[in-house]
Structure formats: structure tokens, C-alpha cells
Design a protein around this motif. Structure first.
Motif, PDB file in Angstrom:
ATOM      1  N   PRO A   1      48.516  62.097  24.533  1.00 41.51           N
ATOM      2  CA  PRO A   1      49.481  61.036  24.836  1.00 41.51           C
ATOM      3  C   PRO A   1      50.810  61.629  25.299  1.00 41.51           C
ATOM      4  CG  PRO A   1      48.616  60.839  22.572  1.00 41.51           C
ATOM      5  CD  PRO A   1      48.089  62.108  23.154  1.00 41.51           C
ATOM      6  N   ALA A   2      51.592  60.836  25.989  1.00 43.34           N
ATOM      7  CA  ALA A   2      52.866  61.303  26.566  1.00 43.34           C
ATOM      8  C   ALA A   2      53.796  61.888  25.501  1.00 43.34           C
ATOM      9  CB  ALA A   2      53.552  60.175  27.306  1.00 43.34           C
ATOM     10  N   ALA A   3      53.852  61.300  24.319  1.00 42.78           N
ATOM     11  CA  ALA A   3      54.741  61.799  23.263  1.00 42.78           C
ATOM     12  C   ALA A   3      54.331  63.198  22.816  1.00 42.78           C
ATOM     13  CB  ALA A   3      54.737  60.841  22.080  1.00 42.78           C
ATOM     14  N   GLU A   4      53.026  63.449  22.720  1.00 45.26           N
ATOM     15  CA  GLU A   4      52.543  64.769  22.319  1.00 45.26           C
ATOM     16  C   GLU A   4      52.783  65.796  23.419  1.00 45.26           C
ATOM     17  OE1 GLU A   4      51.407  65.653  19.196  1.00 45.26           O
ATOM     18  OE2 GLU A   4      52.215  63.670  18.800  1.00 45.26           O
ATOM     19  N   LYS A   5      52.608  65.382  24.676  1.00 42.74           N
ATOM     20  CA  LYS A   5      52.909  66.284  25.796  1.00 42.74           C
ATOM     21  C   LYS A   5      54.391  66.659  25.778  1.00 42.74           C
ATOM     22  CE  LYS A   5      49.342  64.892  29.088  1.00 42.74           C
ATOM     23  NZ  LYS A   5      49.064  64.327  30.416  1.00 42.74           N
TER      24      LYS A   5
END
Length: 141
Positions: A81-85
């Protein structure tokens, strides 16, 4: 030059591809559920001996179902997900932020040419996969 998240994710993919890294997620809950269900059915059908046989067979089935589900680490990284990236991006830019580069190809070449940087980014990926995702890493084919 502004560093883009996808550029850094591509760099981390290149680092992990070099080691042919794969990760398997531990699905112990699913294995336990299968073991318990088969033991329960064995107990219903065969009483106490059926419970023992069902538990043994369920344990084997649960172990078989949860083993060997390895995915390439680059695939896992790109599906985050974008937050983890963004979290990985911040940690990686702390390592490579001092470098002077114009595009991702040049950045990758700089990192691959420096054993220290390569090892730092590799350690970042391994640490993230094992601690944040709670997965097991396998190297090679």
C-alpha cells in the motif's frame, strides 16, 4: 532532483532481485484452523482414536497448506500500500539521499557499485520483510 517513491521502490526491487529474494508469509492461523477442523471431524467420526488420527492428519495438512508459498520480494514491494511504500521510501532516502544522481538508472548504478550502500539497502529490505510483514526470506532459486 526530487526523489520519487516509485524510483526508490524500483531501486529496492533491483537490490532484492540481485539476491533472488523470495518471501513466504506465515499463515499459522490458517494451519491451526485446518488442524482443529480435521481433528474435530475425526473425533466425531471415530471417537477418541479418530480424534488422534484426525489431529495428526490435520496437522500434516495444515503444514502442507502453509509451506512453500514464496513470492518474489520485488513483487511484494510493488504491491505494498502507498503508506508502506512511503515508510520504506523515507528509510531508503536516508541511506541514498546524499548521492548526486539524475535518473533511476544512474542511482541504481551508484548503489550497485558501492558494496556498503548495496548492503545497507539489502538490510533495509530484509528487516522490513521480516519484522513488518512477518515473512520468512529465502535466497536463490
Amino acid at each position: 532532483m526530487p526523489v520519487m517513491v516509485e524510483d526508490i521502490m524500483g531501486l529496492l526491487c533491483s537490490v532484492s532481485e540481485g539476491k533472488k529474494m523470495k518471501a513466504a508469509f506465515k499463515h499459522s492461523g490458517k494451519g491451526a484452523l485446518v488442524t482443529g477442523a480435521v481433528a474435530f471431524v475425526g473425533g466425531l467420526v471415530g471417537g477418541p482414536p479418530g480424534l488422534a488420527v484426525g489431529g495428526a492428519l490435520g496437522g500434516l495438512l495444515g503444514a502442507w497448506m502453509t509451506s512453500g508459498q514464496f513470492k518474489p520480494v520485488p513483487q511484494i514491494l510493488m504491491e505494498l500500500p502507498a503508506a508502506e511504500k512511503q515508510k520504506l521510501f523515507r528509510k531508503a532516502t536516508a541511506i541514498v539521499g546524499h548521492l548526486d544522481w539524475t535518473d533511476i538508472v544512474q542511482l541504481t548504478a551508484l548503489v550497485m557499485g558501492s558494496e556498503a550502500l548495496h548492503q545497507q539497502l539489502l538490510a533495509l529490505v530484509v528487516n522490513y520483510i521480516t519484522t513488518e510483514l512477518r515473512a520468512e526470506i529465502q535466497y536463490g532459486d
